[in-house]
Enzyme design. Structure first.
Site, PDB file in Angstrom:
ATOM      1  N   ASP A  10       4.734  86.522 110.706  1.00 41.84           N
ATOM      2  CA  ASP A  10       4.070  87.560 109.919  1.00 41.84           C
ATOM      3  C   ASP A  10       2.470  87.691 110.869  1.00 41.84           C
ATOM      4  OD1 ASP A  10       3.657  88.299 106.753  1.00 41.84           O
ATOM      5  OD2 ASP A  10       1.748  88.013 107.816  1.00 41.84           O
ATOM      6  N   ARG A  58      -4.569  96.551 104.791  1.00 38.15           N
ATOM      7  CA  ARG A  58      -4.068  97.585 105.644  1.00 38.15           C
ATOM      8  C   ARG A  58      -3.611  98.713 104.509  1.00 38.15           C
ATOM      9  NH1 ARG A  58       0.540  94.108 108.889  1.00 38.15           N
ATOM     10  NH2 ARG A  58      -0.687  93.775 110.436  1.00 38.15           N
ATOM     11  N   ASP A  62       6.913  84.478  99.541  1.00 37.51           N
ATOM     12  CA  ASP A  62       5.770  85.038  98.889  1.00 37.51           C
ATOM     13  C   ASP A  62       5.731  86.813  98.971  1.00 37.51           C
ATOM     14  OD1 ASP A  62       5.691  85.600 101.478  1.00 37.51           O
ATOM     15  OD2 ASP A  62       3.607  84.766 101.802  1.00 37.51           O
ATOM     16  N   HIS A  63       6.830  87.424  99.779  1.00 37.28           N
ATOM     17  CA  HIS A  63       6.975  88.725  99.692  1.00 37.28           C
ATOM     18  C   HIS A  63       7.743  89.342  98.817  1.00 37.28           C
ATOM     19  CE1 HIS A  63       4.705  88.118 103.521  1.00 37.28           C
ATOM     20  NE2 HIS A  63       4.662  89.612 103.678  1.00 37.28           N
ATOM     21  N   ARG A  76       7.099  92.561 111.847  1.00 41.62           N
ATOM     22  CA  ARG A  76       8.611  92.462 111.431  1.00 41.62           C
ATOM     23  C   ARG A  76       9.453  93.125 112.519  1.00 41.62           C
ATOM     24  NH1 ARG A  76       7.097  97.593 107.292  1.00 41.62           N
ATOM     25  NH2 ARG A  76       5.336  95.950 106.786  1.00 41.62           N
ATOM     26  N   SER A 123       2.548  95.170 111.108  1.00 40.98           N
ATOM     27  CA  SER A 123       3.393  94.089 110.902  1.00 40.98           C
ATOM     28  C   SER A 123       4.001  93.433 112.001  1.00 40.98           C
ATOM     29  CB  SER A 123       4.497  94.621 109.870  1.00 40.98           C
ATOM     30  OG  SER A 123       5.520  93.715 109.940  1.00 40.98           O
TER      31      SER A 123
END
Ligand code: MIC
Ligand code: SF4
Length: 643
Positions: free
Chosen positions: A119, A379, A64-65, A537, A535
């Site tokens: 996520d 964000r 989706d990103h 990440r 995030s």
């Protein structure tokens, strides 16, 4: 003593540890999700563990990103993830099927279950009473392999809702209000339970908007009760059998209670560049707007989109404003098309984008230079939109539409009569874009498909007993993972290529950092409060690892980032006295001796060799975290037989 909803789920999933705030607990994880920007790395890590099949009840790999293609990179990663999913027993949600959190809520989430996702907005699942948490990719890989997820037992906060939202005041305004009250650090170390009489007035998508943005509070997660509203939602999704009732005990004890009267709320707006920089929309009335973006995992449900369509119906957006709309899932888009609402959206002059994260992560639709962009996202960190001087404000879909049709920030309460938009009794169910895994007996012979964009992850080193290293970078408070490892269309396709990504590390703060860190060989970073917010990440730890960073010393850390640093074998250390931050300067040489002894006692003395100053640091790690650091990171630790 009674239990909160979260405590009940934790108790049921507790593998080890005491349920007292501050102590480490290990949780059994029922479900996992990944998205592609963090997923490629997570599956590379999973692969090295040698587990033949995921051991969770359900694991889903979403794309989706990274859905904008301008080369082979994204396609390589998608193909790799799809082949991993097929072989190792995961469901694969194809690009275009929607944003992981929206789709997971619609099709897979179950009240009372534990979910971790690579996520930070995984807490969206709290909208249907899941204990859903964001985690680093490696932690998700471990959970897929049947390992526990370790967290610090959180404190319990409650937001007590009374009243009912007025027309044009929305769940997003509730999220912004709680951010105004608590700030982006206000939820750190806590689970936020939403309760009170007002809860029953909120639909599941509204609840999910609120739990989604709990990530911006730094909370471990946020959760709603599972009640009649949840039941109706699951039934409408054809999943009535997944319903279980969940509520807190009457005598549950909370560490903090915040009261919000929904009837008194106004439309709110978060100003650049922080989600807690919140004021009432009316105070910015008249500010010219260049761009409006509606969508993201916060506000892309069918309910949101139907309201947007109803408000746009028969209207044309201002010529000087560009409006994008990204429905959260194929289900949402298909239902908008079926009922004609999509035509109303298109007729207004809006651009309809793919069902994906899109502009939220800087994948296209960056604002014009210095442009004012109103977004329904979660964000608005500096530079995240892809335009360095873009001025991003966070608003509800209603406030977004008001700006698109007037060309300026406008209180949506002035838009006139109320909307009669309700939740459907039945959603349109079409799971054709979710590909199930291959049966186990066929799986072992299946190939894993890799392309040249997929590079090995950086090697971590066991922690030595001392280090004398330069302070290569000193940064301030609230440094986000978007500062540490930016995303966006240009570099997001390289999430499986750490050497390439490393050129952009800290680019928002200091473009010369990567070269300096490389030249130093090994180094230390100093940060302020809430270092690593945002995030999940793990790239924000893996890239510094690649650049030789051995320790980060900060006033405080965000939860997921601190875990990611430890997983990468980098020590997150905190100042015993936060004022000592001021005594250190970029370029100083810092020395840590007797690290192993310090790990045991919980404190270390840092010597600034350049100034002669000595500073006390705290390093209160659990035994497991110490062992991970000493092994050189979680992957090495797991490799030593510790899954
Ligand atoms: C985000 O909203 O910042 C992201 C992009 O979804 C991240 C994940 C990532 O960096 O890949 C998140 O929230 O964890
Ligand atoms: Fe995607 Fe934005 Fe949600 Fe992150 S916050 S998952 S980028 S929509």
């Amino acid at each position: 003593m009674g239990l909160t909803i979260a405590q009940k789920i934790i108790k049921e999933h507790l593998i080890s540890g005491e349920m007292t705030p501050g102590s480490e607990i290990a949780l059994r994880i029922d479900q996992t999700l990944t998205q592609d920007a963090t997923g490629t790395m997570a599956y590379l890590e999973f692969e090295t563990m040698g587990v033949p099949r995921v051991l969770t009840e359900l694991s889903v790999a979403y794309i989706d990103h990274n859905t904008l293609q301008s080369g082979f990179e994204n396609a390589d990663d998608h193909r790799f993830i799809q082949s991993m999913a097929k072989k190792y027993g995961l469901y694969f949600s194809r690009p275009g099927n929607g944003i992981c959190h929206q789709v997971h809520l619609e099709r897979f989430g179950k009240p009372g279950k534990t979910l971790i996702g690579s996520d930070s907005h995984t807490p969206t699942g709290g909208g249907i009473g899941m204990l859903a948490m964001g985690a680093g990719g490696l932690d998700v890989a471990v959970a897929m392999g049947g390992g526990a997820y370790y967290i610090t037992m959180p404190k319990m906060y409650k937001v007590n809702l009374t009243g009912k939202l007025r027309d044009f005041v929305t769940a997003k305004d509730v999220s912004l209000e709680i951010l105004r009250i608590l700030s982006v650090k206000g939820g750190v170390g806590a689970i936020i339970e939403w309760g009170g009489e007002g809860v029953k007035t909120l639909s599941v998508p509204e609840r999910a908007t609120i739990t989604n943005m709990g990530a911006e509070l730094g909370a471990t997660t946020s959760i709603f009760p599972s009640d009649e509203v949840t039941k109706a939602f699951l039934e409408a999704e054809g999943r009535g059998e997944d319903y279980v009732e969940l509520k807190s005990d009457e005598d549950a004890v909370y560490d903090k209670i915040v009261d919000i009267n929904l009837s008194e709320l106004k439309p709110m707006i978060a100003c650049p560049h922080s989600p807690d920089n919140v004021v009432a929309v009316e105070t910015l009335k008249g500010t010219k707007v260049d761009q409006v973006c509606i969508g993201s995992c916060t506000n892309s449900s069918l309910l949101d989109m139907l309201k947007v369509a109803a408000l746009l119906k028969g209207k044309t957006i201002r010529p000087e404003v560009s409006l994008s709309i990204s429905p959260g899932s194929k289900q949402v888009l298909a239902m908008l098309a079926d009922c004609g609402a999509l035509s109303d959206i298109l007729a207004s002059g809006a651009r309809v984008l793919e069902c994906a994260c899109g502009p939220c992560i800087g994948m296209g639709f960056s604002p014009n230079s210095g442009g004012v962009s109103l977004r329904t996202f979660n964000r608005n960190f500096e530079g995240r939109s892809g335009t360095a001087d873009g001025q991003v404000y966070l608003v509800s879909p209603e406030t977004a539409v008001a700006a698109a049709i007037t060309g300026e920030i406008t209180d949506p309460m002035l838009l006139g009569q109320s909307l009669s938009v309700t939740m459907p009794d039945k959603f349109k169910i079409d799971d054709s874009a979710v590909i199930p895994p291959a049966p186990q007996d066929e799986a072992k012979d299946l190939p894993i498909l890799r392309g040249p964009n997929i590079k090995p992850f950086p090697d971590s080193k066991p922690l030595g007993d001392n280090m004398e290293l330069p302070l290569v970078l000193k940064v301030g408070d609230n440094i986000t993972t978007d500062h540490i490892m930016p995303a966006g269309a240009k570099i997001l396709p390289y999430r499986s290529n750490i050497p390439h990504l490393s050129q952009y590390c800290f680019a928002v703060c200091d473009e010369t950092f990567p070269a300096r860190a490389k030249e130093a060989g090994e180094s230390i970073i100093i940060g302020g409060n809430n270092y690593g917010q945002g995030s999940s990440r793990e790239h924000a730890a893996l890239v510094p690892l690649y650049l030789g960073v051995r320790a980060v010393i900060a006033k405080s850390f965000a939860r997921i980032h601190a875990a990611n640093l430890i997983n990468a074998g980098i020590m997150p250390l905190t100042f015993a006295n936060p004022d000592d931050y001021d005594t250190l300067s970029q370029g100083d040489v810092l020395k840590l001796d007797n690290i192993y002894e310090g790990l045991e006692s919980g404190s270390l003395t840092l010597k600034d060799v350049t100034t002669g100053e000595e500073i006390l640091l705290s390093c209160s790690f659990t035994d497991r975290q110490k062992a991970i650091l000493k092994s050189g990171g979680l992957l090495k630790y797991v490799g030593q037989g510790n899954l």
